[in-house]
Motif scaffolding. Structure first.
Motif, PDB file in Angstrom:
ATOM      1  N   ASP A  66      15.374  44.525 -14.996  1.00  0.00           N
ATOM      2  CA  ASP A  66      13.955  44.240 -14.793  1.00  0.00           C
ATOM      3  C   ASP A  66      13.710  42.749 -14.581  1.00  0.00           C
ATOM      4  O   ASP A  66      12.887  42.124 -15.253  1.00  0.00           O
ATOM      5  CB  ASP A  66      13.126  44.740 -15.987  1.00  0.00           C
TER       6      ASP A  66
ATOM      7  N   LYS B 151      20.907  45.783  -7.682  1.00  0.00           N
ATOM      8  CA  LYS B 151      21.288  46.562  -8.856  1.00  0.00           C
ATOM      9  C   LYS B 151      20.882  45.847 -10.145  1.00  0.00           C
ATOM     10  O   LYS B 151      20.325  46.454 -11.068  1.00  0.00           O
ATOM     11  CB  LYS B 151      22.803  46.810  -8.871  1.00  0.00           C
TER      12      LYS B 151
ATOM     13  N   ASN C 271      18.615  43.473 -10.527  1.00  0.00           N
ATOM     14  CA  ASN C 271      17.163  43.394 -10.616  1.00  0.00           C
ATOM     15  C   ASN C 271      16.568  44.667 -11.213  1.00  0.00           C
ATOM     16  O   ASN C 271      15.695  44.622 -12.081  1.00  0.00           O
ATOM     17  CB  ASN C 271      16.547  43.143  -9.237  1.00  0.00           C
ATOM     18  N   GLU C 272      17.076  45.790 -10.727  1.00  0.00           N
ATOM     19  CA  GLU C 272      16.541  47.075 -11.200  1.00  0.00           C
ATOM     20  C   GLU C 272      16.972  47.361 -12.634  1.00  0.00           C
ATOM     21  O   GLU C 272      16.162  47.799 -13.458  1.00  0.00           O
ATOM     22  CB  GLU C 272      17.013  48.199 -10.280  1.00  0.00           C
ATOM     23  N   ARG C 273      18.235  47.112 -12.919  1.00  0.00           N
ATOM     24  CA  ARG C 273      18.781  47.456 -14.232  1.00  0.00           C
ATOM     25  C   ARG C 273      18.197  46.585 -15.344  1.00  0.00           C
ATOM     26  O   ARG C 273      17.969  47.060 -16.458  1.00  0.00           O
ATOM     27  CB  ARG C 273      20.302  47.300 -14.201  1.00  0.00           C
TER      28      ARG C 273
END
Length: 278
Positions: free
Chosen positions: A145, A139, A141-143
Motif C-alpha cells: 500500500d 507488486k 505498491n499493491e502489496r
C-alpha cells in the motif's frame, strides 16, 4: 541429512546439511518448524548458499530485521526475472533485493525521494530488466500500500543486472555507463542515424552488455580469431577503425588491453550497423 537449526521466518529455515549451514526457502516451511527435526525437501522451493563467509553472515542477519513478506515478494520477483530475462541470476538477489525494498518502502512512507541518474540508459539498453522492475514496483505498491517512485523500477533493474553477473561485486552502474559510452562512440564515429529498433542494433547492444561485464571483471575473450581479424582489416577497415577507438578508450579508462578477439567481434557488429545504413 538436512536438519533444522532455526526457523528464520514463515518462509525461511536455517538448516545443517552435513555440517554446512544453508538457508532454505519455501512458503510456509518455517511455520512450526522445530530445531533438530528433519525437513521434507518436497516443501523446499529454493536452496541458498552455504553460510561460510562474512557476506553470507550479513544475509543471514537480514532475516532478523526485514519482514518475511519482503523476502516472499523478492522471491516472486526473482522467479519473474528468471522467466522473462532468460538469464541465470545469483541466488543472493533474494537478500539484496529484500534489503533494498525494505529501505525503499520506508523511504516512500517517509516522503523521501531518491532519483536515479541512469534511468534513460537502463530503459534503453536493458529493456527486459526494466520491464521486470516496473512489474516488481507494481507488486510492491499493491502489496504494501505504497506508491514507489518510477525510478525504483530502475533501481530494481540494477539489482537484476548485478545478479546476472558471475561476480557478485560487479557494479551495475559501471556496466550501464560503459555500454552507454561505447554506444555513443559508435554513433558518433558512424556519423549516421542508427535505427535503434533494428535487429542488428539490438544484437550490438546485447554484445556490448556482455563485453562491458568482461571488461569490468577482467575476463576478456582470448581465442583463435587471427584469420577473422585480418579479413576484417582487409574488407572492413572502417569498422575496425571504430573498434580501435573503443580499444583506446578502454585502455585509457580501465588500463586494460583488448586482444584481437574482442576487436574482431566489435568490428563484426559495427560493420553490420554500417551495412544497415550504407
Amino acid at each position: 541429512m538436512i536438519t533444522i537449526k532455526k526457523s528464520l521466518n514463515n518462509s525461511m529455515l536455517l538448516v545443517d546439511n552435513d555440517q554446512r549451514e544453508m538457508i532454505l526457502f519455501g512458503k510456509g516451511i518455517g511455520f512450526g518448524a522445530k530445531p533438530g527435526t528433519h525437513i521434507d525437501l518436497a516443501q523446499v522451493e529454493k536452496v541458498f548458499l552455504p553460510l561460510s563467509d562474512l557476506k553470507s553472515r550479513h544475509f543471514l542477519s537480514l532475516t532478523d530485521t526485514i519482514p518475511a513478506a519482503l523476502f516472499e515478494i523478492s522471491h516472486e520477483i526473482l522467479t519473474l526475472a528468471r522467466s522473462q530475462c532468460g538469464e541465470k541470476l545469483n541466488s543472493v538477489l533474494l537478500f539484496t533485493l529484500a534489503e533494498h525494498l525494505h529501505f525503499a518502502v520506508e523511504r516512500c512512507r517517509n516522503g523521501q525521494l531518491i532519483l536515479n541518474k541512469l534511468s534513460w540508459e537502463v530503459k534503453r539498453y536493458y529493456p527486459q530488466e526494466h520491464s521486470v522492475g516496473m512489474q516488481a514496483r507494481a507488486k510492491v505498491n499493491e502489496r504494501f500500500d505504497v506508491e514507489l517512485p518510477e525510478d525504483e523500477a530502475v533501481n530494481i533493474a540494477f539489482h537484476l543486472i548485478n545478479a546476472s553477473s558471475q561476480d557478485d561485486d560487479n557494479s551495475a552502474h559501471q556496466q550501464v555507463e560503459l555500454v552507454n559510452r561505447i554506444a555513443e562512440i559508435v554513433r558518433y564515429k558512424l556519423s549516421k542515424t542508427i535505427d535503434t529498433e533494428s535487429v542488428n542494433y539490438r544484437r550490438f547492444i546485447t554484445h556490448l552488455r556482455y563485453f562491458a561485464e568482461r571488461v569490468l571483471t577482467g575476463k576478456i575473450v582470448v581465442s583463435e580469431t587471427e584469420d577473422f581479424y585480418q579479413e576484417l582489416m582487409r574488407h572492413r577497415p572502417d569498422a575496425m577503425t571504430v573498434a580501435w577507438v573503443i580499444r583506446d578508450y578502454v585502455q585509457d579508462k580501465y588500463q586494460l588491453t583488448l586482444p584481437k578477439d574482442e576487436l574482431t567481434w566489435l568490428s563484426i557488429h559495427i560493420s553490420r550497423l554500417m551495412e544497415g545504413h550504407a
